[in-house]
Design an enzyme around this catalytic site. Structure first.
Site, PDB file in Angstrom:
ATOM      1  N   SER A   1       0.724  -1.110  -0.012  1.00 15.10           N
ATOM      2  CA  SER A   1      -0.052  -0.057  -0.023  1.00 15.10           C
ATOM      3  C   SER A   1       1.050   1.406   0.080  1.00 15.10           C
ATOM      4  O   SER A   1       1.462   1.515  -0.962  1.00 15.10           O
ATOM      5  CB  SER A   1      -0.872   0.034   1.197  1.00 15.10           C
TER       6      SER A   1
ATOM      7  N   GLU B   1      -1.791  -1.735  -8.503  1.00  9.36           N
ATOM      8  CA  GLU B   1      -3.317  -1.840  -7.932  1.00  9.36           C
ATOM      9  C   GLU B   1      -3.511  -0.728  -7.201  1.00  9.36           C
ATOM     10  O   GLU B   1      -2.724   0.119  -7.086  1.00  9.36           O
ATOM     11  CB  GLU B   1      -2.879  -3.291  -6.850  1.00  9.36           C
TER      12      GLU B   1
ATOM     13  N   HIS C   1      -5.384  -5.412  -2.579  1.00 11.45           N
ATOM     14  CA  HIS C   1      -5.660  -5.255  -1.180  1.00 11.45           C
ATOM     15  C   HIS C   1      -6.517  -6.463  -0.721  1.00 11.45           C
ATOM     16  O   HIS C   1      -7.754  -6.224  -0.805  1.00 11.45           O
ATOM     17  CB  HIS C   1      -6.457  -3.646  -0.894  1.00 11.45           C
TER      18      HIS C   1
END
Length: 284
Positions: free
Chosen positions: A111, A206, A274
């Protein structure tokens, strides 16, 4: 990568973990997991959680110093960042990349920590791992235990399911070198000394919360940075909010347009994002 008796360092380079029972249990469970299944000890950084008095993330210099301490600790063979959020790029000016380069070990982050994963690789050449260590104690614990075993034994290198869909042969699979991660966070490095070289790499992307328009804007920024002229391919994982909004097909159409214009293969995978089934991926 490591052996029984070695240690793993836990840290938060992005937003500190909250001081609640859930966070404490995740950290405790992960530490037990590493001990019981891999024979690994744990070294806890003192910036892992929010400051108890202020309930704020520790200062950037403090987080950078704690990270450098883990690199300098010879018993620590890998670093697991358990944080996420927004603040990872704050620490970059405070890092001594000479210390990191003299004490090479993989940094695992996800992330917002796509920033650290890519910046350290760019400045030192050390291969890092795009991975959220907390999924080891998720509902996909058995799946992730095997994924980490595969990583440590280097059985992870082919990403077979991903590459077979594009027709690439095994020799091409093993030569792929990846860069990237979370699209929003990766772009924080643009225009800085920490931006990685993308020549001949597969760009993996992503996102969690970014909506269609924001993510299309991110792709446009990558084009304007010259990224698409350099890469050998682009690998698209989960874009969670886009998928919730029912716009995955529209987003992939935009991605395919860039791929067609610049002549690189566009690949998809269910194992980056995620998600509790997101596998570790070597960056660099």
């Amino acid at each position: 990568m490591w052996h029984p008796g070695d240690a793993i360092g836990f840290i938060s380079c992005s937003n500190g973990l909250t001081n609640n029972d859930r966070s404490l249990e995740i950290v405790s469970s992960l530490s037990r997991k590493l001990k019981d299944d891999f024979g690994l000890e744990t070294v806890m950084s003192d910036v892992l959680f929010l400051d108890k008095e202020t309930q704020q993330t520790e200062a950037p210099a403090s987080r950078a110093g704690a990270l450098l301490s883990l690199y300098s600790n010879a018993s620590v063979k890998a670093i697991f960042d358990l944080s996420g959020g927004d603040l990872a790029n704050e620490i970059l000016p405070y890092l001594d990349f000479g210390i990191i380069k003299r004490n090479p070990k993989p940094y695992f982050g996800y992330s917002d920590n796509s920033v650290i994963v890519n910046a350290i690789q760019a400045k030192t050449g050390i291969q890092n791992i795009l991975y959220n260590p907390k999924v080891l104690v998720s509902r996909e614990e058995a799946f992730q235990t095997q994924a980490l075993r595969d990583l440590s034994s280097r059985n992870d290198a082919d990403w077979t399911e991903t590459f077979e869909t594009s027709g690439n042969n095994p020799s091409e699979q093993s030569s792929a070198v990846f860069a990237g991660g979370n699209l929003r966070c990766f772009l924080k490095l643009a225009g800085t000394p920490y931006w990685p070289e993308l020549e001949n790499k597969v760009l993996v992307l992503e996102s969690a919360g970014g909506r269609y328009e924001a993510m299309c804007s991110g792709l446009a920024q990558l084009e304007q940075l010259g990224a698409f002229e350099k890469i050998n391919g682009m690998l698209i994982g989960h874009f969670t909010q886009i998928e919730l909004d029912g716009k995955r097909a529209a987003f992939m159409s935009v991605c395919r347009n860039y791929a067609s214009r610049y002549g690189f293969p566009l690949l998809e995978t269910a194992f980056i994002g995620h998600d509790d089934r997101s596998k570790p991926m070597r960056i660099g």
